[in-house]
Motif scaffolding. Sequence first.
Motif, PDB file in Angstrom:
ATOM      1  N   PRO A   1     -38.636 100.390 -30.731  1.00  0.00           N
ATOM      2  CA  PRO A   1     -38.433  99.282 -29.790  1.00  0.00           C
ATOM      3  C   PRO A   1     -39.253  99.458 -28.512  1.00  0.00           C
ATOM      4  O   PRO A   1     -39.434 100.580 -28.030  1.00  0.00           O
ATOM      5  N   LYS A   2     -39.714  98.352 -27.964  1.00  0.00           N
ATOM      6  CA  LYS A   2     -40.527  98.370 -26.757  1.00  0.00           C
ATOM      7  C   LYS A   2     -39.655  98.452 -25.504  1.00  0.00           C
ATOM      8  O   LYS A   2     -38.470  98.126 -25.530  1.00  0.00           O
ATOM      9  N   ASN A   3     -40.287  98.866 -24.412  1.00  0.00           N
ATOM     10  CA  ASN A   3     -39.672  98.854 -23.084  1.00  0.00           C
ATOM     11  C   ASN A   3     -38.339  99.600 -23.042  1.00  0.00           C
ATOM     12  O   ASN A   3     -37.347  99.114 -22.498  1.00  0.00           O
ATOM     13  N   LEU A   4     -38.318 100.785 -23.618  1.00  0.00           N
ATOM     14  CA  LEU A   4     -37.124 101.611 -23.532  1.00  0.00           C
ATOM     15  C   LEU A   4     -36.928 102.083 -22.091  1.00  0.00           C
ATOM     16  O   LEU A   4     -37.900 102.299 -21.372  1.00  0.00           O
ATOM     17  N   PRO A   5     -35.686 102.275 -21.655  1.00  0.00           N
ATOM     18  CA  PRO A   5     -35.439 102.678 -20.265  1.00  0.00           C
ATOM     19  C   PRO A   5     -36.069 104.033 -19.952  1.00  0.00           C
ATOM     20  O   PRO A   5     -36.015 104.957 -20.771  1.00  0.00           O
ATOM     21  N   SER A   6     -36.635 104.159 -18.765  1.00  0.00           N
ATOM     22  CA  SER A   6     -37.234 105.431 -18.351  1.00  0.00           C
ATOM     23  C   SER A   6     -36.173 106.499 -18.143  1.00  0.00           C
ATOM     24  O   SER A   6     -36.484 107.687 -18.108  1.00  0.00           O
ATOM     25  N   SER A   7     -34.911 106.095 -18.015  1.00  0.00           N
ATOM     26  CA  SER A   7     -33.814 107.053 -17.834  1.00  0.00           C
ATOM     27  C   SER A   7     -33.391 107.702 -19.139  1.00  0.00           C
ATOM     28  O   SER A   7     -32.596 108.646 -19.140  1.00  0.00           O
ATOM     29  N   LEU A   8     -33.927 107.206 -20.270  1.00  0.00           N
ATOM     30  CA  LEU A   8     -33.479 107.672 -21.581  1.00  0.00           C
ATOM     31  C   LEU A   8     -33.785 109.153 -21.769  1.00  0.00           C
ATOM     32  O   LEU A   8     -34.901 109.611 -21.547  1.00  0.00           O
ATOM     33  N   VAL A   9     -32.769 109.901 -22.173  1.00  0.00           N
ATOM     34  CA  VAL A   9     -32.885 111.333 -22.408  1.00  0.00           C
ATOM     35  C   VAL A   9     -32.940 111.638 -23.899  1.00  0.00           C
ATOM     36  O   VAL A   9     -33.606 112.570 -24.327  1.00  0.00           O
ATOM     37  N   GLU A  10     -32.248 110.842 -24.688  1.00  0.00           N
ATOM     38  CA  GLU A  10     -32.188 111.107 -26.136  1.00  0.00           C
ATOM     39  C   GLU A  10     -32.285 109.810 -26.920  1.00  0.00           C
ATOM     40  O   GLU A  10     -31.539 108.860 -26.668  1.00  0.00           O
ATOM     41  N   LEU A  11     -33.217 109.783 -27.870  1.00  0.00           N
ATOM     42  CA  LEU A  11     -33.381 108.649 -28.776  1.00  0.00           C
ATOM     43  C   LEU A  11     -33.299 109.159 -30.203  1.00  0.00           C
ATOM     44  O   LEU A  11     -34.043 110.047 -30.600  1.00  0.00           O
ATOM     45  N   ARG A  12     -32.401 108.581 -30.966  1.00  0.00           N
ATOM     46  CA  ARG A  12     -32.289 108.925 -32.386  1.00  0.00           C
ATOM     47  C   ARG A  12     -32.518 107.648 -33.184  1.00  0.00           C
ATOM     48  O   ARG A  12     -31.804 106.666 -33.028  1.00  0.00           O
ATOM     49  N   ILE A  13     -33.515 107.708 -34.060  1.00  0.00           N
ATOM     50  CA  ILE A  13     -33.940 106.491 -34.736  1.00  0.00           C
ATOM     51  C   ILE A  13     -34.305 106.793 -36.192  1.00  0.00           C
ATOM     52  O   ILE A  13     -35.159 106.151 -36.790  1.00  0.00           O
ATOM     53  N   HIS A  14     -33.644 107.803 -36.785  1.00  0.00           N
ATOM     54  CA  HIS A  14     -33.982 108.167 -38.163  1.00  0.00           C
ATOM     55  C   HIS A  14     -33.381 107.167 -39.156  1.00  0.00           C
ATOM     56  O   HIS A  14     -32.511 106.376 -38.842  1.00  0.00           O
ATOM     57  N   GLU A  15     -33.910 107.250 -40.381  1.00  0.00           N
ATOM     58  CA  GLU A  15     -33.526 106.353 -41.474  1.00  0.00           C
ATOM     59  C   GLU A  15     -33.736 104.889 -41.102  1.00  0.00           C
ATOM     60  O   GLU A  15     -32.830 104.061 -41.177  1.00  0.00           O
ATOM     61  N   ASN A  16     -34.965 104.578 -40.698  1.00  0.00           N
ATOM     62  CA  ASN A  16     -35.421 103.207 -40.544  1.00  0.00           C
ATOM     63  C   ASN A  16     -36.653 103.035 -41.424  1.00  0.00           C
ATOM     64  O   ASN A  16     -36.852 103.798 -42.369  1.00  0.00           O
ATOM     65  N   HIS A  17     -37.485 102.062 -41.134  1.00  0.00           N
ATOM     66  CA  HIS A  17     -38.685 101.816 -41.930  1.00  0.00           C
ATOM     67  C   HIS A  17     -39.941 101.951 -41.079  1.00  0.00           C
ATOM     68  O   HIS A  17     -40.928 101.247 -41.295  1.00  0.00           O
ATOM     69  N   ILE A  18     -39.906 102.876 -40.130  1.00  0.00           N
ATOM     70  CA  ILE A  18     -41.012 103.033 -39.185  1.00  0.00           C
ATOM     71  C   ILE A  18     -42.173 103.757 -39.858  1.00  0.00           C
ATOM     72  O   ILE A  18     -42.019 104.866 -40.364  1.00  0.00           O
ATOM     73  N   LYS A  19     -43.339 103.128 -39.860  1.00  0.00           N
ATOM     74  CA  LYS A  19     -44.546 103.715 -40.441  1.00  0.00           C
ATOM     75  C   LYS A  19     -45.572 104.089 -39.390  1.00  0.00           C
ATOM     76  O   LYS A  19     -46.534 104.796 -39.692  1.00  0.00           O
ATOM     77  N   LYS A  20     -45.359 103.624 -38.163  1.00  0.00           N
ATOM     78  CA  LYS A  20     -46.391 103.785 -37.152  1.00  0.00           C
ATOM     79  C   LYS A  20     -45.762 104.015 -35.777  1.00  0.00           C
ATOM     80  O   LYS A  20     -44.772 103.377 -35.435  1.00  0.00           O
ATOM     81  N   VAL A  21     -46.333 104.949 -35.031  1.00  0.00           N
ATOM     82  CA  VAL A  21     -45.970 105.148 -33.627  1.00  0.00           C
ATOM     83  C   VAL A  21     -47.257 104.973 -32.833  1.00  0.00           C
ATOM     84  O   VAL A  21     -48.137 105.826 -32.865  1.00  0.00           O
ATOM     85  N   ALA A  22     -47.362 103.846 -32.157  1.00  0.00           N
ATOM     86  CA  ALA A  22     -48.579 103.525 -31.419  1.00  0.00           C
ATOM     87  C   ALA A  22     -48.538 104.132 -30.026  1.00  0.00           C
ATOM     88  O   ALA A  22     -47.487 104.542 -29.530  1.00  0.00           O
ATOM     89  N   ALA A  23     -49.703 104.208 -29.403  1.00  0.00           N
ATOM     90  CA  ALA A  23     -49.789 104.666 -28.027  1.00  0.00           C
ATOM     91  C   ALA A  23     -48.935 103.765 -27.146  1.00  0.00           C
ATOM     92  O   ALA A  23     -48.900 102.547 -27.315  1.00  0.00           O
ATOM     93  N   ARG A  24     -48.178 104.399 -26.243  1.00  0.00           N
ATOM     94  CA  ARG A  24     -47.310 103.718 -25.284  1.00  0.00           C
ATOM     95  C   ARG A  24     -46.027 103.184 -25.891  1.00  0.00           C
ATOM     96  O   ARG A  24     -45.222 102.582 -25.188  1.00  0.00           O
ATOM     97  N   ASP A  25     -45.831 103.368 -27.199  1.00  0.00           N
ATOM     98  CA  ASP A  25     -44.561 102.939 -27.794  1.00  0.00           C
ATOM     99  C   ASP A  25     -43.379 103.657 -27.163  1.00  0.00           C
ATOM    100  O   ASP A  25     -42.302 103.083 -27.012  1.00  0.00           O
ATOM    101  N   VAL A  26     -43.565 104.932 -26.839  1.00  0.00           N
ATOM    102  CA  VAL A  26     -42.468 105.728 -26.279  1.00  0.00           C
ATOM    103  C   VAL A  26     -42.807 106.206 -24.875  1.00  0.00           C
ATOM    104  O   VAL A  26     -42.264 107.200 -24.403  1.00  0.00           O
TER     105      VAL A  26
END
Length: 375
Positions: free
Chosen positions: A162-187
Amino acid sequence: MIPFSVVVLLLCATPPPTPSVALPFKQKGFLDFGKSIDVEGLMMMVNDEEEGSAVEEYYKPEYYKPEQPTCPFGCQCNQKVVQCSDLGLHYVPYDVPPETRLLDLQSNQITEIREDDFKGLSNLYALVLVNNKISRVHLRAFMPLRRMQKLYFSHNQLTAVPKNLPSSLVELRIHENHIKKVAARDVSGLGHNYNVDGRNPIQNSGLEPGAFDGLKLTFLCISEAKLTGIPKDIPEGLHELHLDQNQIQLVCPSLSHQSLNFNVCVCVCVGVGVRLGLGYNHIHHIEELHLENNQIPNVPGGLAGMKYLQVVYLHSNYISQVDMNDFCPEGFGVKKTYYNGISLFDNPINYWEVEPATFRCVSNRMAVQFGNHKK
């Protein structure tokens, strides 16, 4: 109070081998929430943070002054915790109280996160969206959540981070999805921990150059994917990398903790960290190395020269021989941190043929584990 990033590392780190020669080797993995979240544990974290914080009371919108506390229909609300799990919801409830700190929406039928779903929830600390059917997230959906630290998005149908995640985010768990690509600036803007483990079909080509640029990560997990090599441009401050159950054929340990079990390991390289852009000096600070459940025929060369190495997992490989200087440096007076654990369990080794001096730099004989190899 211990910083959260440190707590996560303690929870995720794999313990040293059990000092036993009779029982099978057991290993506890890092946090795996599966299809449900320990909401009680999150509630304790929320309460601990509030009690230990010297920050003034969070901002509350002036327009919201109900005479009585509200709670979305069918949900349970208690002490700033709103639990709406297993209700068959198709959308995020519109009337979540603005003082909510933990919002639990796991195991519903939500397919989309809309622009105003979290409007007014600037106090939110943790959001649980596990086990839904989410495939679309509005670009501005998370913008109101400027204090959120934990986001659990596992077991959904996302094809991108997902785009525009909060800068305060300390932990992101996103396993078991259909993600094939992590582009520059995505995170871009993420704080400490980034986790895309568990059956996301990411290949090396799917990690674009600069995907991790500017990130101050302590923990990165991309396991059960389709990686054939260690990702490039790994953040320099990374302490722990998990690449379990990929298709990696070249292993070059260059981090404090490195977990690469269940890979097809053809070549184990120690001393070529420059190829990863991390610099040779990083190699000397490895404390824990995981190479279990591979096809390694020999003890990797160079372990004896790693001064700070304390735990080595080599169980369930094809190692048939251990030489006297495989683990400890030659000669006397050479500085080397004592090992707390060496796991050689489930290898075709005749332990009675191994010279006792082989483990002269091990804290005690119970820290070395042999046995139970099935031919």
